[in-house]
Design a protein around this motif. Sequence first.
Motif, PDB file in Angstrom:
ATOM      1  N   ALA A  40       0.832  -1.207   0.000  1.00 24.19           N
ATOM      2  CA  ALA A  40       0.000   0.000   0.000  1.00 24.19           C
ATOM      3  C   ALA A  40       0.865   1.255   0.000  1.00 24.19           C
ATOM      4  CB  ALA A  40      -0.930  -0.009   1.212  1.00 24.19           C
ATOM      5  N   GLN A  41       1.960   1.243   0.772  1.00 23.81           N
ATOM      6  CA  GLN A  41       2.866   2.396   0.792  1.00 23.81           C
ATOM      7  C   GLN A  41       3.506   2.598  -0.574  1.00 23.81           C
ATOM      8  OE1 GLN A  41       5.483   1.309   4.011  1.00 23.81           O
ATOM      9  NE2 GLN A  41       4.393   2.576   5.489  1.00 23.81           N
ATOM     10  N   GLU A  46       3.770   5.679  -5.643  1.00 25.32           N
ATOM     11  CA  GLU A  46       3.654   5.732  -7.103  1.00 25.32           C
ATOM     12  C   GLU A  46       2.555   6.699  -7.526  1.00 25.32           C
ATOM     13  OE1 GLU A  46       2.966   1.750  -8.447  1.00 25.32           O
ATOM     14  OE2 GLU A  46       4.905   1.039  -7.705  1.00 25.32           O
ATOM     15  N   THR A  47       1.430   6.659  -6.817  1.00 26.21           N
ATOM     16  CA  THR A  47       0.317   7.552  -7.139  1.00 26.21           C
ATOM     17  C   THR A  47       0.696   9.005  -6.916  1.00 26.21           C
ATOM     18  OG1 THR A  47      -1.244   5.819  -6.527  1.00 26.21           O
ATOM     19  CG2 THR A  47      -2.097   8.062  -6.610  1.00 26.21           C
ATOM     20  N   GLU A  52       2.119  14.231  -9.152  1.00 25.11           N
ATOM     21  CA  GLU A  52       3.056  15.352  -9.269  1.00 25.11           C
ATOM     22  C   GLU A  52       3.458  15.571 -10.725  1.00 25.11           C
ATOM     23  OE1 GLU A  52       6.312  14.401  -6.673  1.00 25.11           O
ATOM     24  OE2 GLU A  52       5.274  15.149  -4.892  1.00 25.11           O
ATOM     25  N   GLU A  53       3.688  14.490 -11.442  1.00 23.98           N
ATOM     26  CA  GLU A  53       4.073  14.595 -12.852  1.00 23.98           C
ATOM     27  C   GLU A  53       2.937  15.191 -13.678  1.00 23.98           C
ATOM     28  OE1 GLU A  53       6.519  14.690 -15.968  1.00 23.98           O
ATOM     29  OE2 GLU A  53       7.093  14.122 -13.933  1.00 23.98           O
ATOM     30  N   ALA A  54       1.699  14.765 -13.395  1.00 24.56           N
ATOM     31  CA  ALA A  54       0.546  15.308 -14.122  1.00 24.56           C
ATOM     32  C   ALA A  54       0.385  16.794 -13.837  1.00 24.56           C
ATOM     33  CB  ALA A  54      -0.717  14.543 -13.725  1.00 24.56           C
TER      34      ALA A  54
END
Length: 79
Positions: A40-41, A46-47, A52-54
């Motif tokens: 989960a971490q 990753e999310t 941040e990239e988006a």
Amino acid sequence: MATQKSETDELAAQIDAIKAEMQNISATMGRIAEKGMHRAQDKAFETKESAEEAIKQNPLQAIAIAVGLGLLIGILTRR
């Protein structure tokens, strides 16, 4: 008397076996929970990075979404 003593000893041995098995089950459950927590971490990290990239690629769209969500939350909390 000897039969009663042997039955008591057998019962005590069974109780000890059950305790040991419960400890094994508890340890196994702990390992499974820890693995799930790590997964989960990793997924949350990753999310976060993809978000941040988006935002970096589309800053105006990100601001518009944030403003829209803020307005929506404000309207819903007023009621």
